[in-house]
Each structure stands twice: as C-alpha cells, then as structure tokens.
Design a protein around this motif. Structure first.
Motif, PDB file in Angstrom:
ATOM      1  N   ALA A  14       4.306  17.780  10.195  1.00  0.00           N
ATOM      2  CA  ALA A  14       4.363  16.391  10.652  1.00  0.00           C
ATOM      3  C   ALA A  14       4.506  15.433   9.478  1.00  0.00           C
ATOM      4  O   ALA A  14       5.265  14.454   9.547  1.00  0.00           O
ATOM      5  CB  ALA A  14       3.107  16.054  11.455  1.00  0.00           C
ATOM      6  N   GLU A  15       3.794  15.706   8.379  1.00  0.00           N
ATOM      7  CA  GLU A  15       3.910  14.861   7.187  1.00  0.00           C
ATOM      8  C   GLU A  15       5.301  14.980   6.580  1.00  0.00           C
ATOM      9  O   GLU A  15       5.888  13.988   6.139  1.00  0.00           O
ATOM     10  CB  GLU A  15       2.847  15.260   6.165  1.00  0.00           C
ATOM     11  CG  GLU A  15       1.427  14.888   6.553  1.00  0.00           C
ATOM     12  CD  GLU A  15       0.421  15.362   5.525  1.00  0.00           C
ATOM     13  OE1 GLU A  15      -0.094  14.524   4.758  1.00  0.00           O
ATOM     14  OE2 GLU A  15       0.153  16.583   5.478  1.00  0.00           O
ATOM     15  N   LEU A  16       5.826  16.209   6.544  1.00  0.00           N
ATOM     16  CA  LEU A  16       7.159  16.413   5.993  1.00  0.00           C
ATOM     17  C   LEU A  16       8.209  15.693   6.837  1.00  0.00           C
ATOM     18  O   LEU A  16       9.186  15.157   6.315  1.00  0.00           O
ATOM     19  CB  LEU A  16       7.467  17.912   5.920  1.00  0.00           C
ATOM     20  CG  LEU A  16       8.781  18.337   5.249  1.00  0.00           C
ATOM     21  CD1 LEU A  16       8.893  17.755   3.854  1.00  0.00           C
ATOM     22  CD2 LEU A  16       8.890  19.854   5.206  1.00  0.00           C
ATOM     23  N   LEU A  17       7.989  15.652   8.138  1.00  0.00           N
ATOM     24  CA  LEU A  17       8.886  14.903   9.022  1.00  0.00           C
ATOM     25  C   LEU A  17       8.739  13.398   8.837  1.00  0.00           C
ATOM     26  O   LEU A  17       9.629  12.630   9.220  1.00  0.00           O
ATOM     27  CB  LEU A  17       8.608  15.253  10.484  1.00  0.00           C
ATOM     28  CG  LEU A  17       9.038  16.637  10.970  1.00  0.00           C
ATOM     29  CD1 LEU A  17       8.492  16.886  12.365  1.00  0.00           C
ATOM     30  CD2 LEU A  17      10.553  16.769  10.976  1.00  0.00           C
ATOM     31  N   GLY A  18       7.585  12.963   8.280  1.00  0.00           N
ATOM     32  CA  GLY A  18       7.332  11.539   8.093  1.00  0.00           C
ATOM     33  C   GLY A  18       6.819  10.858   9.345  1.00  0.00           C
ATOM     34  O   GLY A  18       6.897   9.633   9.458  1.00  0.00           O
ATOM     35  N   ILE A  19       6.266  11.636  10.292  1.00  0.00           N
ATOM     36  CA  ILE A  19       5.787  11.052  11.548  1.00  0.00           C
ATOM     37  C   ILE A  19       4.283  11.250  11.718  1.00  0.00           C
ATOM     38  O   ILE A  19       3.753  11.007  12.803  1.00  0.00           O
ATOM     39  CB  ILE A  19       6.528  11.657  12.759  1.00  0.00           C
ATOM     40  CG1 ILE A  19       6.240  13.162  12.872  1.00  0.00           C
ATOM     41  CG2 ILE A  19       8.029  11.405  12.650  1.00  0.00           C
ATOM     42  CD1 ILE A  19       6.783  13.793  14.148  1.00  0.00           C
ATOM     43  N   ASP A  20       3.589  11.690  10.674  1.00  0.00           N
ATOM     44  CA  ASP A  20       2.158  11.996  10.802  1.00  0.00           C
ATOM     45  C   ASP A  20       1.342  10.746  11.150  1.00  0.00           C
ATOM     46  O   ASP A  20       0.405  10.813  11.955  1.00  0.00           O
ATOM     47  CB  ASP A  20       1.623  12.636   9.527  1.00  0.00           C
ATOM     48  CG  ASP A  20       1.960  11.816   8.283  1.00  0.00           C
ATOM     49  OD1 ASP A  20       3.162  11.546   8.063  1.00  0.00           O
ATOM     50  OD2 ASP A  20       1.044  11.443   7.538  1.00  0.00           O
ATOM     51  N   GLY A  21       1.687   9.593  10.549  1.00  0.00           N
ATOM     52  CA  GLY A  21       0.957   8.364  10.834  1.00  0.00           C
ATOM     53  C   GLY A  21       1.122   7.931  12.282  1.00  0.00           C
ATOM     54  O   GLY A  21       0.148   7.554  12.953  1.00  0.00           O
ATOM     55  N   THR A  22       2.357   8.015  12.786  1.00  0.00           N
ATOM     56  CA  THR A  22       2.621   7.648  14.174  1.00  0.00           C
ATOM     57  C   THR A  22       1.912   8.599  15.133  1.00  0.00           C
ATOM     58  O   THR A  22       1.319   8.178  16.136  1.00  0.00           O
ATOM     59  CB  THR A  22       4.137   7.663  14.447  1.00  0.00           C
ATOM     60  OG1 THR A  22       4.796   6.829  13.496  1.00  0.00           O
ATOM     61  CG2 THR A  22       4.455   7.178  15.845  1.00  0.00           C
ATOM     62  N   LEU A  23       1.958   9.895  14.825  1.00  0.00           N
ATOM     63  CA  LEU A  23       1.288  10.873  15.675  1.00  0.00           C
ATOM     64  C   LEU A  23      -0.220  10.654  15.706  1.00  0.00           C
ATOM     65  O   LEU A  23      -0.851  10.725  16.770  1.00  0.00           O
ATOM     66  CB  LEU A  23       1.584  12.294  15.170  1.00  0.00           C
ATOM     67  CG  LEU A  23       2.882  12.954  15.628  1.00  0.00           C
ATOM     68  CD1 LEU A  23       3.005  14.333  14.991  1.00  0.00           C
ATOM     69  CD2 LEU A  23       2.931  13.075  17.145  1.00  0.00           C
ATOM     70  N   ALA A  24      -0.813  10.392  14.535  1.00  0.00           N
ATOM     71  CA  ALA A  24      -2.259  10.167  14.471  1.00  0.00           C
ATOM     72  C   ALA A  24      -2.651   8.954  15.304  1.00  0.00           C
ATOM     73  O   ALA A  24      -3.662   8.983  16.038  1.00  0.00           O
ATOM     74  CB  ALA A  24      -2.693   9.984  13.022  1.00  0.00           C
ATOM     75  N   ALA A  25      -1.849   7.881  15.221  1.00  0.00           N
ATOM     76  CA  ALA A  25      -2.150   6.682  16.010  1.00  0.00           C
ATOM     77  C   ALA A  25      -2.003   6.968  17.500  1.00  0.00           C
ATOM     78  O   ALA A  25      -2.816   6.534  18.327  1.00  0.00           O
ATOM     79  CB  ALA A  25      -1.215   5.548  15.583  1.00  0.00           C
ATOM     80  N   LEU A  26      -0.964   7.713  17.860  1.00  0.00           N
ATOM     81  CA  LEU A  26      -0.734   8.042  19.264  1.00  0.00           C
ATOM     82  C   LEU A  26      -1.873   8.886  19.828  1.00  0.00           C
ATOM     83  O   LEU A  26      -2.362   8.637  20.948  1.00  0.00           O
ATOM     84  CB  LEU A  26       0.599   8.784  19.382  1.00  0.00           C
ATOM     85  CG  LEU A  26       1.171   8.996  20.785  1.00  0.00           C
ATOM     86  CD1 LEU A  26       1.389   7.664  21.484  1.00  0.00           C
ATOM     87  CD2 LEU A  26       2.488   9.772  20.700  1.00  0.00           C
ATOM     88  N   ARG A  27      -2.321   9.854  19.059  1.00  0.00           N
ATOM     89  CA  ARG A  27      -3.424  10.699  19.514  1.00  0.00           C
ATOM     90  C   ARG A  27      -4.728   9.923  19.607  1.00  0.00           C
ATOM     91  O   ARG A  27      -5.555  10.177  20.495  1.00  0.00           O
ATOM     92  CB  ARG A  27      -3.568  11.897  18.577  1.00  0.00           C
ATOM     93  CG  ARG A  27      -2.401  12.886  18.702  1.00  0.00           C
ATOM     94  CD  ARG A  27      -2.393  13.925  17.602  1.00  0.00           C
ATOM     95  NE  ARG A  27      -1.273  14.862  17.757  1.00  0.00           N
ATOM     96  CZ  ARG A  27      -0.954  15.789  16.852  1.00  0.00           C
ATOM     97  NH1 ARG A  27      -1.658  15.894  15.722  1.00  0.00           N
ATOM     98  NH2 ARG A  27       0.069  16.605  17.076  1.00  0.00           N
ATOM     99  N   ALA A  28      -4.924   8.967  18.709  1.00  0.00           N
ATOM    100  CA  ALA A  28      -6.125   8.134  18.776  1.00  0.00           C
ATOM    101  C   ALA A  28      -6.128   7.296  20.049  1.00  0.00           C
ATOM    102  O   ALA A  28      -7.160   7.150  20.725  1.00  0.00           O
ATOM    103  CB  ALA A  28      -6.215   7.245  17.539  1.00  0.00           C
ATOM    104  N   ILE A  29      -4.963   6.742  20.389  1.00  0.00           N
ATOM    105  CA  ILE A  29      -4.857   5.940  21.613  1.00  0.00           C
ATOM    106  C   ILE A  29      -5.136   6.816  22.841  1.00  0.00           C
ATOM    107  O   ILE A  29      -5.824   6.399  23.788  1.00  0.00           O
ATOM    108  CB  ILE A  29      -3.464   5.287  21.700  1.00  0.00           C
ATOM    109  CG1 ILE A  29      -3.291   4.243  20.596  1.00  0.00           C
ATOM    110  CG2 ILE A  29      -3.248   4.644  23.072  1.00  0.00           C
ATOM    111  CD1 ILE A  29      -1.878   3.710  20.466  1.00  0.00           C
TER     112      ILE A  29
END
Length: 564
Positions: A91-106
């Motif tokens: 996910a970090e290599l894809l550059g979407i880890d921050g978005t995924l973490a926020a989505l999972r938190a929501i």
C-alpha cells in the motif's frame, strides 16, 4: 513550478533557461530550454547528461538554480532507484497507504475531519487498487504485505501501478523496465500504450522507446524534441550526422585550398619584390619612377594579402561551424585484465535443488568451469538474485531451493541493488576496494569510465544511476589480482544505450568465467553465452504465488538456448 492551463496545442511541460548546480558548485544543467508535448515521450541521452536530474526538477524534488519550469497539472514521479525499507507495505509503495488508513478509520466510526480530507474523492480507492493489482498478479489482499516478500521487478511494477491509480496529469518514469522479466515488460508495455495524460520515460530499453509518440534528447546541455519513436529519431539523427560530416569534410577541403592559394600568392609576391629590387638596384629606371612603382606594388600586395587572409578566415569559420554540427559521442572504455583461468578450472558448482529430509535426490551438480559464460534466467520473483547472493556470501540455502558453491576466491560481484557509501566519493570508494592503487591510477581508470573532474570527488548520493553503476563497476574491475569469475546481477540497469554496447564488448573479450542474471536477451547474445540455466519457482499445493525469494521451492534446469 507553476501549473498553467492546458490546451491541445499547449506543451505539457515547458523549460525556460533551467540551470541547476550541486551544493559544491558543480553544474548539472545549464540554461536548458525546451518542451515536452502531451502524450508519450521517451527522454534519451548519455549517462551523466542530466536526465534523472531533469526529472527530479520537473517533479519538484529539486529546485532550479535559475530559470523556470511550467507544468500542465500535478506531476507523479517514479525515481530510478526506489529506496525501500524492508517493512514498507505494498500500500505504501502504491502511495495509497494514507488514504486507506483514513478510510479504514472512518469505517470503524472515527469521523474526524482530517480523515475525510485525506480520503477526498477516493472512496473507491481499495476497489480501484484491487482492479489495478489484479492485472499484475496481485490483489487488494496483498496491500498490507511487505515489499520484502516480492522481487525487485515486481516492486517496480507495483510502484508504476500506484502512479496509474493516482491519475496525475503528468507522470515521469526513470528507467521503469529495470529488473523486469519479459512477461512483466509486456505488462509495462500495455500500461504505456494506454497511459492517461502525459508520460515522460527515461529508458535505455529500445522496445519501450519504440512505443513512444515523441523522442526528446538531452545532449551537450540542450534539449531537442522529435515527433516519432526512437528508431525514427535515430534514422533522422544519423542522416543529419552524415550530412554534417560531409559538410565538415567539404569545409576542410575548402580551407586547405584557400591556404594553398595564400602560400602560392606569397610566393608570387616574393618573386615580384625580388625583381623590383633588382631593377631598382640596376638604375635602369629613374629613382622617382622606381619609387612610385615600389609603393604601388606594396599597396597591391597588401590588398591581396588582406583579401587572401579574409578568405582563409572565412574558410576556417566555415570549418568550425561544420565541426560544431558533428557530434562527438563519449563512451566508456573498458579493458578487462586477463585473469588467466585454465579451461578445466572449476569455478562454481550448483545443485538443481537443495536436498530436503526424505526428499528426492538433487541429481548431478551443474558445474561452471574455465572461461564459461552462464546466464541465469527466470521470471520475476523466482529467486535469481537470492541465488547469486547465497553463492557469493556462502549463506545456507532454504530447503527445496537451488544452491551454489564457489570453487575460487577471486570473485567480482555486482549486485542488482548497488550498495554504496552515500557520503563517500567515488575516489574513496574505489581506493577502499583497491588499496594497492594510487589515486592517480584510480582517477585515470575512472576517466575511462567517464567519471572525471569534480564528479570523482562528489558524494555518491549526488551521482546519477549510471554514474553510481560505474563506481560499483570500477570497484570490481580494479581489484588485484583480477577476479576469475564475474557474478553480475542485471548489469545493464541504468546504463545508456552506448554504454551497454561497450560493456557487452568488454565482457565478450574477458577471458574469465561469467555468471550473469539479465532480462536483456540482446545483451546476453552479445557477450556469447555458453550455458543457459532457468530458475523455475515451485507453486504451493493450490498453485499460489511464491514469495520474492522463490519459496516454497525452486529448481535450476538447463535450457537449450536463450528464451525468445
């Protein structure tokens, strides 16, 4: 950088007098101007020309010393060497880890505003990632998996997939086909053909460059653009150079002719002056008339000399102008020492598969001896680099994996992921590997590899990928006594097209053993491979994907020839 509105006729990237110098004052780019058109562009140029530096400037990683860069929107950038920590996730290599973490938190009930800001319009990021990953043999279930479990080639393709997911208007890729096997290169080619927006690719991969709509070259501090793929640009450049060389030869002949006429005229004038002096000395003419004739002759001779000098000067200027249009291509000059390896000398022994308790016999060993050239091929993730590292370090192989054992201590190893002291200079790093060589000898050797002047004394972190490779290559080549066996893992990575050819020629003339991993079939053919070994990864009981080291098992088999 300042974005500007984009229109079909506008440039996607515009450079206006861009200069950049390293902190020690060494110039990398000077007054570069030019444009990149919308669509797909292959950026080419020799190693050290500044291609990677230019991409970093466009991406905003570096700031120009002077000049300006305008871009038609946000820029996505894939560097030449992806620096990854072992714990980095896909996910970090894809550059979407921050978005995924926020989505999972929501999803867990955290309605903090910062999470909604992080998600933005990317509520479908996981499904888009799953769809994109599926095309390269992965899925959304792999997002939390560490990249240490995948190969270097797979890491590169995942990073490229991340740029597609992020959908930036402009994308910059620096040597994206490095470490990719043929199947993965085919996937990359598909990505390139359908890439949305503007794509600029730095590459020495001729097949990839043929898929470009435009070709841009950074040469001698100038950026020039051509409407067509690499082969069309090359034909155009060769025709220009042939015409320039013919013009230079014609101008040189004209200069010789003008100089010859100048010499002949001086000879005639000298004869006239001798005749005039004789007449004057004889007294056959009155002094007044003789003086007038002498003055007139001097004026005439002066005018003739001025005219002839002007013609010689003009011819010389024509030669200089014609010579300036003829390119002088610098190439690395590699002369490998003779390691004096007898034909029967055993250098390496491989087992097709390391024995397991109660498992089948591994069979007869595969032996590399004398000046034999052996290529190890296989798909990304099969474990080729792991096998070479095990061979060189002597580490025990994993159960069910092929194993190698060295039979000589004189080994030169060039790993796929170059390990350099980032703060040490090229000179210091080579001196550490060749303590018996003088600084002058090392500088001369580095100069043959096109590392000269200030670049020899700069920290490794400021060098281009090609320059870093040449430092690593120098450490290997300057060893004394010379290695009897060269172990090379993807040696053509980051080399320009001309340097790949020079390396191939040098290895073709090398009289020791060569063990090489490469996906570049043309390069392998040029160095005269004798034996081809393929590393075949085993699959699990349900055919699941093996991890990056080729687990759960693999075997080494002989092939009759290089794969097509």
């Amino acid at each position: 950088m300042s974005p500007h509105p984009h229109s079909p006729s506008a440039s996607a990237i515009a450079l206006r007098g861009v200069s950049f110098a390293w902190p020690d004052g060494t110039p990398a780019l000077t007054e570069v101007s030019g444009v990149f058109s919308p669509g797909r562009t292959g950026l080419i140029g020799s190693n050290g020309a500044g291609k990677s530096t230019l991409l970093r400037l466009i991406a905003g990683e570096l700031r120009p010393s002077s000049g300006a860069i305008d871009t038609a929107g946000e820029v996505g950038y894939l560097p030449q060497n992806i620096a990854l920590r072992p714990e980095t996730t896909i996910a970090e290599l894809l550059g979407i880890d921050g978005t995924l973490a926020a989505l999972r938190a929501i999803e867990t009930g955290d309605v903090s505003e910062r999470h909604f800001d992080a998600v933005g319009d990317d509520w479908d990021i996981e499904s888009r990632a799953d769809e994109a990953l599926d095309r390269i043999g992965f899925s959304a279930s792999d997002l939390d998996r560490p990249v240490a479990a995948v190969s270097g080639g797979e890491s590169m393709l995942i990073a490229i997939t991340g740029l597609r997911i992020r959908r930036t208007p402009i994308t910059l890729l620096d040597e994206p086909s490095n470490n990719l096997d043929r199947a993965t290169r085919a996937r990359l080619a598909e990505f390139v053909d359908e890439w949305p927006g503007t794509l600029v690719v730095v590459s020495h991969d001729l097949e990839l460059l043929e898929r470009m709509e435009h070709t841009a070259e950074l040469h001698a501090g100038a950026l020039t653009s051509f409407g067509g793929p690499y082969s069309a640009w090359r034909a155009h450049r060769d025709a220009e150079q042939e015409a320039a060389q013919q013009a230079a030869r014609t101008a040189q002949q004209s200069l010789k002719g003008e100089k010859r006429q100048r010499v002949e005229a001086e000879t005639k004038l000298a004869r006239r002056e001798r005749t005039a002096r004789k007449v004057q000395a004889s007294g056959s003419l009155p002094k007044i008339l003789a003086g007038k004739r002498a003055n007139a002759a001097q004026v005439s001779a002066g005018a003739m000399r001025t005219n002839l000098d002007d013609r010689v000067r003009a011819a010389q200027e024509a030669v200089d102008a014609a010579d300036a249009r003829v390119r002088e291509e610098e190439r690395i000059s590699l002369v490998l020492p003779d390691p004096e390896v007898p034909r029967g000398r055993r250098l390496v022994e491989f087992t097709a598969r390391a024995p397991e308790p109660g498992g089948p016999d591994a069979g007869a060993p595969i032996v590399v001896q004398g000046p034999e050239r052996v290529a190890i091929v296989g798909a990304n993730g099969a474990g080729k680099s792991t096998l070479l590292a095990q061979l060189v370090t002597g580490a025990p192989p994993a159960p069910g994996r092929p194993a190698g054992a060295l039979r000589t201590e004189r080994v030169g190893y060039l790993p796929q992921r170059l390990v350099l002291d980032e703060e040490a200079s090229a000179l210091d790093q080579v001196r550490a590997a060749a303590p018996g060589s003088t600084p002058g000898d090392i500088r001369n050797g580095l100069a043959r590899l096109l590392l000269r002047g200030a670049s020899v004394d700069r920290p490794a972190r400021t060098l281009s990928g090609g320059e870093r490779f040449r430092v690593a290559l120098a450490r290997l080549l300057f060893a004394a006594p010379p290695p009897q066996l060269l172990v090379l893992d993807e040696p053509t990575n980051n080399l320009d097209i001309a340097s790949v050819e020079q390396l191939a020629q040098a290895l073709d003339a090398y009289r020791g053993g060569i063990l090489v991993v490469s996906h570049d079939t043309g390069f392998l053919e040029r160095i005269g491979i004798d034996t081809v070994l393929e590393l075949e990864p085993d699959r699990g009981p349900r055919g699941e994907r093996a991890s990056g080291d080729g687990a759960p098992g693999a075997r080494l088999v002989r092939l009759p020839s290089l794969p097509a």
